[in-house]
Motif scaffolding. Structure first.
Motif, short mmCIF file in Angstrom:
data_model
loop_
_atom_site.label_atom_id
_atom_site.label_comp_id
_atom_site.label_asym_id
_atom_site.label_seq_id
_atom_site.Cartn_x
_atom_site.Cartn_y
_atom_site.Cartn_z
N GLY A 1 -7.74 -20.52 -7.78
CA GLY A 1 -8.83 -20.65 -6.82
C GLY A 1 -8.55 -20.10 -5.44
N GLY A 2 -7.43 -19.43 -5.27
CA GLY A 2 -7.08 -18.93 -3.96
C GLY A 2 -7.86 -17.68 -3.56
N ASP A 3 -7.81 -17.37 -2.28
CA ASP A 3 -8.45 -16.17 -1.76
C ASP A 3 -7.74 -14.93 -2.30
OD1 ASP A 3 -10.15 -14.65 0.14
OD2 ASP A 3 -8.22 -14.23 1.10
N VAL A 4 -8.50 -13.91 -2.68
CA VAL A 4 -7.92 -12.71 -3.28
C VAL A 4 -7.97 -11.51 -2.35
CG1 VAL A 4 -8.39 -13.45 -5.64
CG2 VAL A 4 -10.11 -12.09 -4.42
N SER A 5 -8.36 -11.69 -1.11
CA SER A 5 -8.50 -10.55 -0.21
C SER A 5 -7.18 -9.82 0.02
CB SER A 5 -9.09 -11.00 1.13
OG SER A 5 -8.25 -11.97 1.75
N ALA A 6 -6.07 -10.54 -0.08
CA ALA A 6 -4.76 -9.90 0.12
C ALA A 6 -4.42 -8.92 -0.99
CB ALA A 6 -3.67 -10.97 0.22
N LEU A 7 -5.18 -8.96 -2.09
CA LEU A 7 -4.92 -8.06 -3.22
C LEU A 7 -5.64 -6.72 -3.08
CD1 LEU A 7 -5.22 -10.63 -6.15
CD2 LEU A 7 -3.17 -9.91 -4.92
N LEU A 8 -6.49 -6.61 -2.07
CA LEU A 8 -7.20 -5.35 -1.87
C LEU A 8 -6.23 -4.26 -1.46
CD1 LEU A 8 -10.31 -6.63 0.11
CD2 LEU A 8 -10.17 -6.10 -2.32
N PRO A 9 -6.40 -3.05 -1.96
CA PRO A 9 -5.51 -1.95 -1.56
C PRO A 9 -5.69 -1.64 -0.08
CG PRO A 9 -7.34 -1.11 -2.85
CD PRO A 9 -7.41 -2.61 -2.95
N PRO A 10 -4.64 -1.18 0.58
CA PRO A 10 -4.75 -0.87 2.01
C PRO A 10 -5.67 0.31 2.26
CG PRO A 10 -2.67 -0.08 1.13
CD PRO A 10 -3.30 -0.88 0.05
N LYS A 11 -6.34 0.30 3.42
CA LYS A 11 -7.24 1.40 3.76
C LYS A 11 -6.46 2.69 4.01
CE LYS A 11 -10.81 -1.54 5.77
NZ LYS A 11 -11.60 -1.86 7.00
N LYS A 12 -5.29 2.54 4.62
CA LYS A 12 -4.45 3.70 4.87
C LYS A 12 -3.05 3.38 4.41
CE LYS A 12 -6.97 5.55 8.87
NZ LYS A 12 -6.85 5.97 10.29
N ARG A 13 -2.37 4.39 3.90
CA ARG A 13 -1.01 4.20 3.42
C ARG A 13 -0.06 5.04 4.27
NH1 ARG A 13 1.04 2.12 -1.09
NH2 ARG A 13 3.07 2.80 -1.82
N ARG A 14 0.78 4.37 5.01
CA ARG A 14 1.74 5.08 5.85
C ARG A 14 2.88 5.62 5.00
NH1 ARG A 14 2.83 0.57 10.27
NH2 ARG A 14 2.77 -0.69 8.37
N ARG A 15 3.26 6.85 5.25
CA ARG A 15 4.29 7.50 4.43
C ARG A 15 5.61 6.75 4.44
NH1 ARG A 15 3.67 14.04 5.45
NH2 ARG A 15 1.58 14.25 4.54
N LYS A 16 5.99 6.20 5.58
CA LYS A 16 7.28 5.53 5.66
C LYS A 16 7.33 4.29 4.78
CE LYS A 16 6.26 2.76 9.80
NZ LYS A 16 6.73 2.45 11.16
N THR A 17 6.16 3.70 4.49
CA THR A 17 6.11 2.53 3.61
C THR A 17 6.51 2.92 2.20
OG1 THR A 17 4.33 1.61 4.94
CG2 THR A 17 4.65 0.67 2.76
N ARG A 18 6.08 4.09 1.77
CA ARG A 18 6.34 4.54 0.41
C ARG A 18 7.83 4.57 0.10
NH1 ARG A 18 3.32 7.80 -3.04
NH2 ARG A 18 4.24 7.66 -5.13
N ALA A 19 8.63 4.99 1.06
CA ALA A 19 10.07 5.12 0.84
C ALA A 19 10.77 3.77 0.70
CB ALA A 19 10.69 5.91 1.97
N HIS A 20 10.15 2.72 1.26
CA HIS A 20 10.81 1.42 1.27
C HIS A 20 10.05 0.36 0.48
CE1 HIS A 20 13.50 2.96 4.37
NE2 HIS A 20 12.45 3.38 5.04
#
Length: 246
Positions: free
Chosen positions: A206-225
């Motif tokens: 029953g929890g909120d699922v908004s945190a499961l939405l994909p991000p609007k923008k994906r920063r390249r540095k995130t991909r590496a880590h």
């Protein structure tokens, strides 16, 4: 990294009457199960699913169909036998209270990795886990290749099957999987990376699922880590939808 929602089917009469259904045909959602599936569909309506995969058994197909709803023409439900229930062999169709008196019951509870259910069609719980984990990981790669690294997809399966997948994702031995609870129509969430899975939530009914939405923008540095765990715990999902490496 893609996100997989591990959804258990809604309640059935077999669940309500404590009978081990297994692969018995014709076991469908009861009224409570239908209501659970409808509530789940409402909760997940804000999540853009890229794919839906389900066990071939009716209760999972019904649950998946409820979630897909009006998107049925655009979002096909894929069926994968590897997500089907454990094959309980001669235990199938018998009351739980009767099975609890069987000497094998204690082994199922205390040493499930050693269990092979009786009868010609009986399956080892370790084999159930192996096929289910293989299916989830293969579909996760497929979804990522077809829909991108931020895709969210759903796999609808059964209690013991999902527990075994979660145990694998947690790095737990199968003998510890009985410590995990997976209720009817619950959502458990795993994100697989190149080096490790992240278990985002378990048995959420029953929890909120908004945190499961994909991000609007994906920063390249995130991909590496994205395979890195946050030292110190991070800021949480609301601040960083993809917490790993942020």
């Amino acid at each position: 990294m893609t996100t997989v929602l591990l959804v258990r089917h809604g309640r059935t009469i077999a669940n309500a009457t404590a009978v081990l259904a297994g692969w018995t045909p014709g076991v469908t959602l009861d009224e409570t199960g239908q209501a659970q599936a409808a509530k789940l569909a409402e909760r997940l309506s804000v999540v853009p699913l890229s794919a839906v995969v389900a066990s071939p058994l009716e209760r999972c197909q019904q649950t998946a169909q409820a979630v897909v709803g009006d998107q049925a023409g655009e979002l096909k439900i894929h069926t994968d036998d590897r997500l089907g229930e454990c094959r309980y062999g001669d235990w199938t169709g018998r009351p739980i209270k009767e099975l609890a008196k069987d000497p094998l019951w204690k082994v199922v509870q205390q040493h499930p990795s050693a269990v092979v259910f009786p009868g010609l069609e009986g399956e080892a719980l370790a084999a159930t886990q192996a096929r289910a984990v293989a299916a989830i990981r293969e579909w996760d790669v497929r979804v990522r290749e077809e829909h991108g690294p931020d895709a969210v997809w759903m796999a609808c399966s059964h209690g013991d099957v999902i527990k075994s997948v979660l145990a694998d994702a947690l790095g737990q031995h199968l003998d510890l999987f009985q410590r995990i609870v997976v209720d009817p129509c619950s959502v458990s969430v795993v994100r697989y990376t190149e080096t490790r899975p992240f278990v985002v939530r378990m048995n959420d009914t029953g929890g909120d699922v908004s945190a499961l939405l994909p991000p609007k923008k994906r920063r390249r540095k995130t991909r590496a880590h994205e395979s890195d765990a946050v030292v110190g715990g991070g800021a949480g999902a609301e601040a960083t939808p993809r917490p790993a490496g942020q």
